[in-house]
Design a protein around this motif. Structure first.
Motif, mmCIF file in Angstrom:
data_model
loop_
_atom_site.group_PDB
_atom_site.id
_atom_site.type_symbol
_atom_site.label_atom_id
_atom_site.label_comp_id
_atom_site.label_asym_id
_atom_site.label_seq_id
_atom_site.Cartn_x
_atom_site.Cartn_y
_atom_site.Cartn_z
ATOM 1 N N ALA A 180 0.831 -1.200 0.000
ATOM 2 C CA ALA A 180 0.000 0.000 0.000
ATOM 3 C C ALA A 180 0.866 1.251 0.000
ATOM 4 O O ALA A 180 0.549 2.249 -0.659
ATOM 5 N N ALA A 181 2.002 1.181 0.715
ATOM 6 C CA ALA A 181 2.913 2.330 0.749
ATOM 7 C C ALA A 181 3.536 2.565 -0.624
ATOM 8 O O ALA A 181 3.717 3.712 -1.054
ATOM 9 N N ASP A 182 3.874 1.463 -1.339
ATOM 10 C CA ASP A 182 4.431 1.583 -2.687
ATOM 11 C C ASP A 182 3.440 2.279 -3.616
ATOM 12 O O ASP A 182 3.808 3.146 -4.407
ATOM 13 N N VAL A 183 2.178 1.857 -3.512
ATOM 14 C CA VAL A 183 1.140 2.416 -4.382
ATOM 15 C C VAL A 183 0.932 3.895 -4.073
ATOM 16 O O VAL A 183 0.842 4.732 -4.980
ATOM 17 N N ALA A 184 0.882 4.233 -2.783
ATOM 18 C CA ALA A 184 0.683 5.629 -2.394
ATOM 19 C C ALA A 184 1.831 6.504 -2.890
ATOM 20 O O ALA A 184 1.618 7.622 -3.381
ATOM 21 N N LYS A 185 3.059 5.973 -2.786
ATOM 22 C CA LYS A 185 4.228 6.711 -3.252
ATOM 23 C C LYS A 185 4.163 6.915 -4.764
ATOM 24 O O LYS A 185 4.500 7.986 -5.280
ATOM 25 N N LEU A 186 3.714 5.878 -5.470
ATOM 26 C CA LEU A 186 3.619 5.979 -6.923
ATOM 27 C C LEU A 186 2.562 6.994 -7.337
ATOM 28 O O LEU A 186 2.773 7.777 -8.268
ATOM 29 N N VAL A 187 1.435 7.007 -6.637
ATOM 30 C CA VAL A 187 0.380 7.981 -6.951
ATOM 31 C C VAL A 187 0.924 9.400 -6.810
ATOM 32 O O VAL A 187 0.676 10.265 -7.659
ATOM 33 N N ASP A 188 1.685 9.638 -5.743
ATOM 34 C CA ASP A 188 2.289 10.960 -5.552
ATOM 35 C C ASP A 188 3.275 11.270 -6.675
ATOM 36 O O ASP A 188 3.331 12.410 -7.169
ATOM 37 N N GLN A 189 4.053 10.261 -7.077
ATOM 38 C CA GLN A 189 5.032 10.461 -8.139
ATOM 39 C C GLN A 189 4.343 10.760 -9.466
ATOM 40 O O GLN A 189 4.813 11.590 -10.249
ATOM 41 N N VAL A 190 3.237 10.078 -9.726
ATOM 42 C CA VAL A 190 2.480 10.306 -10.954
ATOM 43 C C VAL A 190 2.021 11.761 -11.020
ATOM 44 O O VAL A 190 2.139 12.427 -12.059
ATOM 45 N N LYS A 191 1.515 12.250 -9.902
ATOM 46 C CA LYS A 191 1.033 13.631 -9.874
ATOM 47 C C LYS A 191 2.177 14.620 -10.035
ATOM 48 O O LYS A 191 2.055 15.640 -10.722
ATOM 49 N N GLU A 192 3.317 14.309 -9.424
ATOM 50 C CA GLU A 192 4.471 15.212 -9.499
ATOM 51 C C GLU A 192 5.084 15.214 -10.891
ATOM 52 O O GLU A 192 5.421 16.274 -11.435
ATOM 53 N N ASP A 193 5.228 14.015 -11.485
ATOM 54 C CA ASP A 193 5.845 13.901 -12.800
ATOM 55 C C ASP A 193 4.873 14.147 -13.946
ATOM 56 O O ASP A 193 5.276 14.196 -15.105
ATOM 57 N N LYS A 194 3.601 14.282 -13.624
ATOM 58 C CA LYS A 194 2.566 14.510 -14.633
ATOM 59 C C LYS A 194 2.601 13.424 -15.710
ATOM 60 O O LYS A 194 2.758 13.693 -16.910
ATOM 61 N N ALA A 195 2.471 12.178 -15.269
ATOM 62 C CA ALA A 195 2.444 11.048 -16.203
ATOM 63 C C ALA A 195 1.304 11.221 -17.189
ATOM 64 O O ALA A 195 0.221 11.689 -16.845
ATOM 65 N N SER A 196 1.565 10.833 -18.428
ATOM 66 C CA SER A 196 0.590 11.052 -19.500
ATOM 67 C C SER A 196 -0.336 9.871 -19.722
ATOM 68 O O SER A 196 -1.428 10.043 -20.280
ATOM 69 N N ALA A 197 0.098 8.676 -19.348
ATOM 70 C CA ALA A 197 -0.714 7.495 -19.656
ATOM 71 C C ALA A 197 -0.341 6.356 -18.716
ATOM 72 O O ALA A 197 0.745 6.339 -18.132
ATOM 73 N N ILE A 198 -1.257 5.415 -18.598
ATOM 74 C CA ILE A 198 -1.037 4.236 -17.768
ATOM 75 C C ILE A 198 -1.505 3.009 -18.536
ATOM 76 O O ILE A 198 -2.507 3.075 -19.277
ATOM 77 N N PHE A 199 -0.780 1.899 -18.387
ATOM 78 C CA PHE A 199 -1.053 0.707 -19.188
ATOM 79 C C PHE A 199 -1.039 -0.550 -18.326
ATOM 80 O O PHE A 199 -0.256 -0.661 -17.369
ATOM 81 N N VAL A 200 -1.868 -1.499 -18.700
ATOM 82 C CA VAL A 200 -1.764 -2.839 -18.138
ATOM 83 C C VAL A 200 -0.784 -3.628 -19.000
ATOM 84 O O VAL A 200 -0.420 -3.204 -20.090
ATOM 85 N N GLU A 201 -0.329 -4.758 -18.475
ATOM 86 C CA GLU A 201 0.545 -5.651 -19.243
ATOM 87 C C GLU A 201 -0.161 -6.981 -19.452
ATOM 88 O O GLU A 201 -0.983 -7.395 -18.632
ATOM 89 N N ASN A 202 0.192 -7.642 -20.527
ATOM 90 C CA ASN A 202 -0.486 -8.892 -20.850
ATOM 91 C C ASN A 202 -0.199 -9.996 -19.846
ATOM 92 O O ASN A 202 -0.961 -10.961 -19.745
ATOM 93 N N ILE A 203 0.878 -9.878 -19.063
ATOM 94 C CA ILE A 203 1.230 -10.952 -18.135
ATOM 95 C C ILE A 203 0.776 -10.686 -16.702
ATOM 96 O O ILE A 203 0.983 -11.523 -15.826
ATOM 97 N N THR A 204 0.183 -9.521 -16.426
ATOM 98 C CA THR A 204 -0.143 -9.177 -15.043
ATOM 99 C C THR A 204 -1.635 -8.931 -14.860
ATOM 100 O O THR A 204 -2.360 -8.604 -15.793
ATOM 101 N N ASN A 205 -2.057 -9.060 -13.611
ATOM 102 C CA ASN A 205 -3.430 -8.745 -13.235
ATOM 103 C C ASN A 205 -3.640 -7.235 -13.349
ATOM 104 O O ASN A 205 -2.852 -6.459 -12.797
ATOM 105 N N PRO A 206 -4.679 -6.782 -14.037
ATOM 106 C CA PRO A 206 -4.861 -5.343 -14.251
ATOM 107 C C PRO A 206 -5.368 -4.589 -13.022
ATOM 108 O O PRO A 206 -5.435 -3.363 -13.028
ATOM 109 N N ARG A 207 -5.702 -5.311 -11.950
ATOM 110 C CA ARG A 207 -6.353 -4.674 -10.798
ATOM 111 C C ARG A 207 -5.540 -3.516 -10.231
ATOM 112 O O ARG A 207 -6.077 -2.437 -9.955
ATOM 113 N N LEU A 208 -4.227 -3.709 -10.048
ATOM 114 C CA LEU A 208 -3.394 -2.677 -9.447
ATOM 115 C C LEU A 208 -3.330 -1.440 -10.333
ATOM 116 O O LEU A 208 -3.439 -0.307 -9.845
ATOM 117 N N VAL A 209 -3.144 -1.642 -11.622
ATOM 118 C CA VAL A 209 -3.094 -0.510 -12.542
ATOM 119 C C VAL A 209 -4.429 0.231 -12.562
ATOM 120 O O VAL A 209 -4.466 1.471 -12.594
#
Length: 335
Positions: free
Chosen positions: A258-287
């Motif tokens: 949960a801490a990893d996800v929270a940190k990533l959400v903050d990073q996304v907002k700071e870096d202004k990520a343009s897009a997010i993708f699922v991968e064919n080998i992973t469960n899409p739930r986290l993304v």
């Protein structure tokens, strides 16, 4: 059980020049550890090789559990092709179980490997602890006694280097040349064919790279930060100028906290990520969770560690790379 043993323990690993030419064209049975390597091998071997693939299309080698059929395939193999860089954690025990005598060829040999992002993280983390005056020797002692690393729970490590080297087309060309060399040693009579096939395919890869760089150049510099499920695109980032951030490390085996996800959400907002993708080998739930918390729309599926099935958009390496680049461009530019 299989996946806990590291690739580096291969007892039977043999270099390209270390086995005799014993197989005829009709008998050259090749086992590839996963679908991307199998596709390279088909392009090099053509009709002279019979290829079996252990981890299938859309399969995740990080968590793969070998089957009895895999043991049988290895028993009959003339050559076994693996990525190396500790990617296939299941292979060492599988080879031991099968009693296979075929040479095991690391097709990533000769590439310039990237340090694993996780290793870099823990290296810097260690430096910070030293500077802060913290001494965690007791943690190391406890790990040695119990076999558990309590300081890094929830984080799986492939090793010192990022194994996803095929995400660089230049590296893919090295893979292909290594496969051709292995086939030439195993089947000297077919060497001219393997060499010609590999040279033609390497040229196709070069054309693909030129094409893909032109497509990526249309994406504005300020819109090149994207999110994927796990950290599989380090070589792509290095060679093609996109920035990838991910909640999981180079392996999908350990779930993000949960801490990893929270940190990533903050990073996304700071870096202004343009897009997010699922991968064919992973469960899409986290993304999907991260997309919901950041307001981003999932831009589609990227193919990281495996090809798609034959009816999918990434059934070959050439199609995989093209599909990934076009999917990224479409999600960012809306076209």
């Amino acid at each position: 059980m299989f996946r806990t043993l590291r690739f580096a323990t291969y007892a039977s690993l043999i270099t390209l020049g270390g086995f005799a030419s014993t197989a005829s064209a009709a008998e050259l049975k090749v086992v590839a550890s996963f679908s991307i390597i199998a596709d390279f091998a088909r392009n090099v071997g053509g009709d002279r090789v019979d290829i079996s693939t252990l981890v299938p299309a859309d399969g995740d080698a990080h968590v793969y559990e070998p089957r009895p059929a895999d043991v049988a395939a290895l028993e009959q193999a003339s050559v076994v092709l693996v990525n190396g860089l500790q990617f296939e954690g299941f292979m060492s025990r599988l080879i031991e179980t099968s009693g296979a005598k075929a040479p095991v060829v690391e097709v990533s040999k000769g590439i310039e490997p990237l340090k694993s992002a996780e290793e870099e993280h823990h290296h810097h983390e260690g430096e910070e602890k030293v500077e802060a005056g913290h001494d965690h020797d007791h943690d190391a002692e406890e790990k040695a006694e119990t076999g558990h690393d309590h300081g890094h729970e929830g984080h799986d490590h492939h090793g010192e280097f990022d194994p996803h080297a095929w995400q660089s087309i230049h590296n893919a060309q090295i893979y292909v040349k290594n496969i051709a060399d292995a086939f030439c040693v195993a089947d000297a009579a077919g060497c001219a064919t393997y060499t010609a096939n590999s040279e033609a395919y390497v040229a196709k890869l070069g054309e693909l790279e030129t094409e893909m760089k032109a497509v990526i150049a249309t994406i504005p510099e300020g819109k090149r930060t994207i999110i994927t499920s796990h950290d599989a695109f380090g070589y792509f980032e290095r060679d093609y100028g996109l920035k990838f951030i991910a909640p999981e490390g180079v392996s999908t085996e350990a779930e993000a906290s949960a801490a990893d996800v929270a940190k990533l959400v903050d990073q996304v907002k700071e870096d202004k990520a343009s897009a997010i993708f699922v991968e064919n080998i992973t469960n899409p739930r986290l993304v999907e969770q991260i997309a919901s918390e950041t307001g981003l729309t999932v831009g589609g599926t990227l193919y990281s560690d495996a090809l798609s099935g034959p009816d999918g958009p990434a059934s070959t390496y050439l199609d995989m790379f093209r599909s990934n680049v076009e999917t990224i461009k479409s999600a960012i530019l809306g076209s």
